[in-house]
Design a protein around this motif. Structure first.
Motif, PDB file in Angstrom:
ATOM      1  N   ASP A   1       0.811  -1.212   0.000  1.00 44.72           N
ATOM      2  CA  ASP A   1       0.000   0.000   0.000  1.00 44.72           C
ATOM      3  C   ASP A   1       0.849   1.269   0.000  1.00 44.72           C
ATOM      4  OD1 ASP A   1      -2.649   0.993  -0.088  1.00 44.72           O
ATOM      5  OD2 ASP A   1      -2.527   1.577   2.016  1.00 44.72           O
ATOM      6  N   VAL A   2       2.065   1.192   0.530  1.00 42.41           N
ATOM      7  CA  VAL A   2       2.951   2.354   0.519  1.00 42.41           C
ATOM      8  C   VAL A   2       3.807   2.362  -0.743  1.00 42.41           C
ATOM      9  CG1 VAL A   2       4.888   3.471   1.686  1.00 42.41           C
ATOM     10  CG2 VAL A   2       2.992   2.556   3.027  1.00 42.41           C
ATOM     11  N   GLY A   3       4.364   1.219  -1.108  1.00 45.88           N
ATOM     12  CA  GLY A   3       5.196   1.148  -2.301  1.00 45.88           C
ATOM     13  C   GLY A   3       4.443   1.555  -3.560  1.00 45.88           C
ATOM     14  N   SER A   4       3.150   1.247  -3.609  1.00 45.78           N
ATOM     15  CA  SER A   4       2.332   1.573  -4.781  1.00 45.78           C
ATOM     16  C   SER A   4       1.387   2.738  -4.504  1.00 45.78           C
ATOM     17  CB  SER A   4       1.515   0.342  -5.202  1.00 45.78           C
ATOM     18  OG  SER A   4       2.355  -0.747  -5.517  1.00 45.78           O
ATOM     19  N   SER A   5       1.766   3.608  -3.570  1.00 45.09           N
ATOM     20  CA  SER A   5       0.873   4.699  -3.158  1.00 45.09           C
ATOM     21  C   SER A   5       0.645   5.727  -4.258  1.00 45.09           C
ATOM     22  CB  SER A   5       1.438   5.396  -1.912  1.00 45.09           C
ATOM     23  OG  SER A   5       2.742   5.905  -2.178  1.00 45.09           O
TER      24      SER A   5
ATOM     25  N   VAL B   1      -7.572  -8.417  -6.139  1.00 42.81           N
ATOM     26  CA  VAL B   1      -6.466  -7.503  -5.860  1.00 42.81           C
ATOM     27  C   VAL B   1      -6.585  -7.004  -4.427  1.00 42.81           C
ATOM     28  CG1 VAL B   1      -5.238  -5.428  -6.592  1.00 42.81           C
ATOM     29  CG2 VAL B   1      -6.536  -6.753  -8.270  1.00 42.81           C
ATOM     30  N   ARG B   2      -5.508  -7.126  -3.680  1.00 38.58           N
ATOM     31  CA  ARG B   2      -5.518  -6.657  -2.290  1.00 38.58           C
ATOM     32  C   ARG B   2      -4.245  -5.870  -1.987  1.00 38.58           C
ATOM     33  NH1 ARG B   2      -9.342  -8.974   1.144  1.00 38.58           N
ATOM     34  NH2 ARG B   2     -11.063  -9.742  -0.153  1.00 38.58           N
ATOM     35  N   ALA B   3      -4.381  -4.885  -1.097  1.00 31.87           N
ATOM     36  CA  ALA B   3      -3.234  -4.126  -0.601  1.00 31.87           C
ATOM     37  C   ALA B   3      -2.757  -4.755   0.698  1.00 31.87           C
ATOM     38  CB  ALA B   3      -3.611  -2.670  -0.377  1.00 31.87           C
TER      39      ALA B   3
END
Length: 471
Positions: A173-177, A194-196
């Protein structure tokens, strides 16, 4: 009345700060980590309180997946063992036992491994395997961008979902923010799960923002897997404005895929509470080679820091060679001392870093460790054609460590990572040849040039070193 409220606020605030300091002290952390937090909270309490809330809490005693669930998922690994399996070299058997006892990393046998040293060839191989998928596709990436590379991948996944193939994606969730949530929503509408991972929500999960899933895993039908340092983004394929993006990724066939599958399904269970353990996710595989590997997931929750312990043990047992590639060198004191000791003992220790990385701050902090390394006899190589993002550890002639973990505090202490420990002379020789090729494109650092660098640069390096655990 206002004065009473002021005194009450000061009292409550003071009690809060002192309580946090007491918690930090009673956690029995490394004093080198405890003391900076105490100093910051005492002399800059407002800033210190905010930083501690986001980055300082010790969550090692928490669990995001139960032991029972992890054991149930990993049972298939034990069943996949071959009674006629080859033996792990005797001098590495204690290391193998360490990995099995701390993280249940079962030795797996007979895998065929193909390395990729550029993003274009890795992406083509991944897309080819996705096109062959018949039952399921599992992907897990720290960064999944909606650029040319990400769109091409997702178009291929949509096509397989329309064919009835199960497609599951975990992203950090942070890397792909920077990716819009609408992009992931469109994938869900097209039948892709798809899940974070550790979705950051205020205030419930804000304390976990410092604990990120840095793994890069792909599993197709349980028969082929991918592991390494490459995310899904254009820069991994096309490079940057100032050079190529030199990275390493690996395609695995055989029993080793089961280890990647177990790691993915453990994270999937932790994120979704769904337990997927069917035999169709661990199909029978043939033996391609005589190698032995252990897939080693590690994370910040739990008592042991398995990758740090294993790397330190392997370095301490080295007899004649330790070769390292890492984009960031921010080591623990134990590992740093072990490498210097090995070099002083006459072992060939080589450390390859990027001449320029994607973070000036991290560059400065990394360089602060190089003085003592060079004095101890470690050979420092700066890779010059572009950014070296490869993660590689070679010890002697029969141990190679590959995967997602950098040699830094974040990978060892805070991130969820996954590495493979391979006990095989032939594979080690192949990776040593790749290291030698990269060395031919690197600048060997000399003591004369390094110790004569400008004094302001040294000061900046020393200052940034203080923040190494947070970088």
């Amino acid at each position: 009345m206002p004065q009473i409220l002021t005194y009450l606020f000061i009292a409550l605030y003071s009690v809060t700060i002192l309580s946090i300091i007491l918690v930090i002290i009673t956690d029995n952390r490394n004093p080198l980590k405890t003391l900076p937090w105490v100093i910051v909270l005492l002399f800059a309490p407002v800033v210190g309180l905010v930083f501690y809330f986001f980055f300082g809490q010790n969550l090692s005693k928490q669990r995001i997946i139960s032991r029972r669930t992890r054991k149930r998922i990993s049972m298939r690994l034990v069943e996949a063992q071959d009674p006629s399996r080859p033996e792990i070299p005797e001098h590495w058997q204690p290391l193998a036992r360490l990995l099995k006892s701390t993280i249940h990393a079962v030795p797996l046998y007979g895998s065929r491994i193909t390395p990729y040293t550029d993003g274009a060839s890795k992406m083509e191989a991944l897309l080819d395997e996705i096109a062959r998928a018949r039952h399921h596709i599992h992907l897990q990436y720290y960064i999944l961008c909606n650029d040319r590379t990400g769109s091409r991948l997702c178009d291929a996944l949509r096509a397989k979902a329309r064919e009835g193939v199960q497609v599951r994606i975990l992203y950090d969730d942070v890397g792909s923010s920077s990716v819009k949530k609408s992009f992931f929503a469109s994938l869900r509408r097209d039948g892709i799960e798809v899940r974070a991972f550790l979705h950051v929500r205020f205030p419930r999960f804000t304390s976990k923002i410092n604990y990120r899933n840095h793994r890069k895993i792909a599993v197709i039908d349980g028969r082929v897997g991918f592991i390494g340092g490459m995310n899904i983004a254009d820069r991994y394929v096309y490079g940057t404005d100032w050079g190529i993006w030199r990275d390493t990724h690996f395609r695995i066939e055989g029993n080793g895929v089961a280890g990647l599958q177990a790691s993915f399904l453990s994270d999937w269970s932790a994120t979704t509470k769904q337990r997927i353990t069917g035999a169709e996710y661990y199909p029978p595989t043939r033996h391609f080679t005589r190698d032995v590997l252990q897939i080693v997931p590690s994370g910040p929750f739990g008592k042991w820091r398995t990758l740090l312990q294993a790397d330190s043990y392997a370095v301490a047992r080295a007899c004649h060679r330790i070769w390292i590639q890492t984009p960031y060198y921010l080591p623990s004191e134990v590992l740093n001392s072990a490498l210097q000791t090995a070099a002083l003992a006459g072992i060939d220790v080589r450390l390859m870093l990027p001449a320029r990385s994607d973070s000036r701050v991290v560059d400065l902090a990394s360089h602060s460790y190089l003085d003592d390394m060079m004095k101890a006899g470690v050979k420092i190589l700066f890779y010059t054609p572009g950014f070296l993002h490869s993660k590689l550890l070679i010890v002697d002639d029969d141990l190679t460590v590959i995967g997602s973990a950098n040699m830094d505090f974040r990978s060892f202490e805070h991130n969820f990572e996954v590495n493979a420990f391979l006990y095989d002379a032939e594979f080690t020789a192949r990776m040593a040849a790749i290291f030698d090729h990269d060395a031919s494109n690197s600048h060997p650092l000399t003591p004369a040039e390094w110790f004569n660098r400008p004094r302001p640069q040294r000061w900046a390096e020393s200052l940034m070193r203080l923040f190494s655990p947070l970088l």
